[in-house]
Design a protein around this motif. Sequence first.
Motif, mmCIF file in Angstrom:
data_model
loop_
_atom_site.group_PDB
_atom_site.id
_atom_site.type_symbol
_atom_site.label_atom_id
_atom_site.label_comp_id
_atom_site.label_asym_id
_atom_site.label_seq_id
_atom_site.Cartn_x
_atom_site.Cartn_y
_atom_site.Cartn_z
ATOM 1 N N ALA A 141 16.923 -71.358 -55.521
ATOM 2 C CA ALA A 141 16.698 -70.901 -56.900
ATOM 3 C C ALA A 141 16.794 -69.383 -56.980
ATOM 4 O O ALA A 141 17.418 -68.832 -57.902
ATOM 5 C CB ALA A 141 15.340 -71.392 -57.399
ATOM 6 N N TRP A 142 16.207 -68.690 -56.027
ATOM 7 C CA TRP A 142 16.228 -67.226 -55.994
ATOM 8 C C TRP A 142 17.676 -66.725 -55.886
ATOM 9 O O TRP A 142 18.065 -65.781 -56.581
ATOM 10 C CB TRP A 142 15.392 -66.738 -54.809
ATOM 11 N N THR A 143 18.478 -67.362 -55.021
ATOM 12 C CA THR A 143 19.877 -66.961 -54.825
ATOM 13 C C THR A 143 20.653 -67.012 -56.134
ATOM 14 O O THR A 143 21.426 -66.108 -56.449
ATOM 15 C CB THR A 143 20.552 -67.862 -53.762
ATOM 16 N N PHE A 144 20.421 -68.067 -56.932
ATOM 17 C CA PHE A 144 21.147 -68.214 -58.191
ATOM 18 C C PHE A 144 20.625 -67.307 -59.301
ATOM 19 O O PHE A 144 21.162 -67.320 -60.411
ATOM 20 C CB PHE A 144 21.165 -69.681 -58.630
ATOM 21 N N ALA A 145 19.606 -66.510 -59.017
ATOM 22 C CA ALA A 145 19.093 -65.553 -59.998
ATOM 23 C C ALA A 145 19.523 -64.123 -59.687
ATOM 24 O O ALA A 145 19.214 -63.208 -60.448
ATOM 25 C CB ALA A 145 17.562 -65.636 -60.051
ATOM 26 N N GLN A 146 20.231 -63.915 -58.571
ATOM 27 C CA GLN A 146 20.594 -62.567 -58.126
ATOM 28 C C GLN A 146 21.898 -62.087 -58.742
ATOM 29 O O GLN A 146 22.641 -62.844 -59.336
ATOM 30 C CB GLN A 146 20.685 -62.531 -56.596
ATOM 31 N N ARG A 147 22.177 -60.793 -58.546
ATOM 32 C CA ARG A 147 23.446 -60.187 -58.945
ATOM 33 C C ARG A 147 24.264 -59.887 -57.688
ATOM 34 O O ARG A 147 23.707 -59.560 -56.652
ATOM 35 C CB ARG A 147 23.198 -58.875 -59.683
ATOM 36 N N GLY A 148 25.578 -59.963 -57.816
ATOM 37 C CA GLY A 148 26.453 -59.517 -56.744
ATOM 38 C C GLY A 148 26.479 -60.410 -55.519
ATOM 39 O O GLY A 148 26.559 -59.923 -54.399
ATOM 40 N N VAL A 149 26.458 -61.716 -55.720
ATOM 41 C CA VAL A 149 26.499 -62.664 -54.614
ATOM 42 C C VAL A 149 27.949 -63.132 -54.430
ATOM 43 O O VAL A 149 28.690 -63.288 -55.397
ATOM 44 C CB VAL A 149 25.568 -63.870 -54.899
ATOM 45 N N GLY A 188 14.214 -74.421 -50.800
ATOM 46 C CA GLY A 188 14.355 -74.682 -52.232
ATOM 47 C C GLY A 188 14.117 -73.438 -53.065
ATOM 48 O O GLY A 188 14.875 -73.143 -53.999
ATOM 49 N N ALA A 189 13.068 -72.706 -52.732
ATOM 50 C CA ALA A 189 12.778 -71.453 -53.447
ATOM 51 C C ALA A 189 13.897 -70.446 -53.232
ATOM 52 O O ALA A 189 14.271 -69.709 -54.151
ATOM 53 C CB ALA A 189 11.440 -70.876 -52.982
ATOM 54 N N ARG A 190 14.463 -70.409 -52.011
ATOM 55 C CA ARG A 190 15.563 -69.478 -51.732
ATOM 56 C C ARG A 190 16.822 -69.868 -52.498
ATOM 57 O O ARG A 190 17.576 -69.012 -52.957
ATOM 58 C CB ARG A 190 15.835 -69.403 -50.224
ATOM 59 N N LEU A 193 31.513 -56.330 -43.151
ATOM 60 C CA LEU A 193 31.039 -55.811 -44.439
ATOM 61 C C LEU A 193 29.516 -55.832 -44.587
ATOM 62 O O LEU A 193 28.995 -55.402 -45.607
ATOM 63 C CB LEU A 193 31.708 -56.571 -45.588
ATOM 64 N N GLY A 194 28.803 -56.339 -43.582
ATOM 65 C CA GLY A 194 27.341 -56.231 -43.568
ATOM 66 C C GLY A 194 26.584 -57.196 -44.455
ATOM 67 O O GLY A 194 25.389 -57.014 -44.679
ATOM 68 N N LEU A 195 27.249 -58.222 -44.988
ATOM 69 C CA LEU A 195 26.544 -59.183 -45.836
ATOM 70 C C LEU A 195 25.685 -60.109 -44.988
ATOM 71 O O LEU A 195 25.916 -60.275 -43.788
ATOM 72 C CB LEU A 195 27.540 -60.002 -46.658
ATOM 73 N N ARG A 196 24.694 -60.712 -45.617
ATOM 74 C CA ARG A 196 23.812 -61.673 -44.966
ATOM 75 C C ARG A 196 23.920 -63.002 -45.689
ATOM 76 O O ARG A 196 24.089 -63.040 -46.909
ATOM 77 C CB ARG A 196 22.364 -61.178 -44.975
ATOM 78 N N LEU A 197 23.804 -64.082 -44.927
ATOM 79 C CA LEU A 197 23.869 -65.423 -45.494
ATOM 80 C C LEU A 197 22.523 -65.770 -46.119
ATOM 81 O O LEU A 197 21.511 -65.851 -45.429
ATOM 82 C CB LEU A 197 24.226 -66.445 -44.410
ATOM 83 N N LEU A 198 22.519 -65.933 -47.441
ATOM 84 C CA LEU A 198 21.300 -66.300 -48.158
ATOM 85 C C LEU A 198 21.036 -67.793 -48.074
ATOM 86 O O LEU A 198 19.909 -68.237 -47.918
ATOM 87 C CB LEU A 198 21.403 -65.900 -49.636
ATOM 88 N N ARG A 199 22.116 -68.581 -48.204
ATOM 89 C CA ARG A 199 21.924 -70.037 -48.287
ATOM 90 C C ARG A 199 23.240 -70.735 -47.992
ATOM 91 O O ARG A 199 24.304 -70.294 -48.411
ATOM 92 C CB ARG A 199 21.455 -70.398 -49.704
ATOM 93 N N LYS A 200 23.151 -71.839 -47.244
ATOM 94 C CA LYS A 200 24.286 -72.735 -47.035
ATOM 95 C C LYS A 200 23.903 -74.068 -47.648
ATOM 96 O O LYS A 200 22.819 -74.589 -47.402
ATOM 97 C CB LYS A 200 24.584 -72.934 -45.552
#
Length: 179
Positions: A83-91, A79-81, A45-52
């Motif tokens: 916070a950024w991950t939790f501000a996105q849409r469609g995760v 840490g910045a990633r 499906l082409g998704l990328r792992l933002l954070r583990k």
Amino acid sequence: MSFGTEQQPGICTQPEALTRDFVFNHSMLRVKDPALALDFYSRVLGLRLLRKLDFPELRFSLYFLAQALLAEDAPAEAGARTAWTFAQRGVLELTHNWGSETQAGFSYHNGNTQPQGFGHICFSVPDLDAAVAWFDRQQVPFVKRPEQGKMKDVAFIQDPDGYWIEIVEPARLTRLGQQ
């Protein structure tokens, strides 16, 4: 005049101003084997792992995935990633409870067997026929092909944990649900 909302019983037509900037961030699926799930969602499906994120004291890990174009904007620093991950849409969040991958016969309820509950997640694709051909080449199991059933031009595939994934081409759905 801009669109606000369709009218249905129970709909609040004037939500509280405080909620204006609320963002639907993610949905979570529990997965038995993260290696299988991550391969499927990244390769097929082409998704990328933002954070583990690991929680050793609770014996589980969280994997946050998103569309490749979105991932290109993610900060490099962890840490910045986060916070950024939790501000996105469609995760998409995949949760792995440690040890489930070694339990023979273990599986999560996919929501589509009795008692029904959760049903599916959905991916929009630019070309449904090309996507179906791709899924066939990847030997992805279909629950429903676009030409099957009463609802045409909508496909359902299954991930390694048996969760249903709806696949749609938006341009084909202009008459969906209309008499």
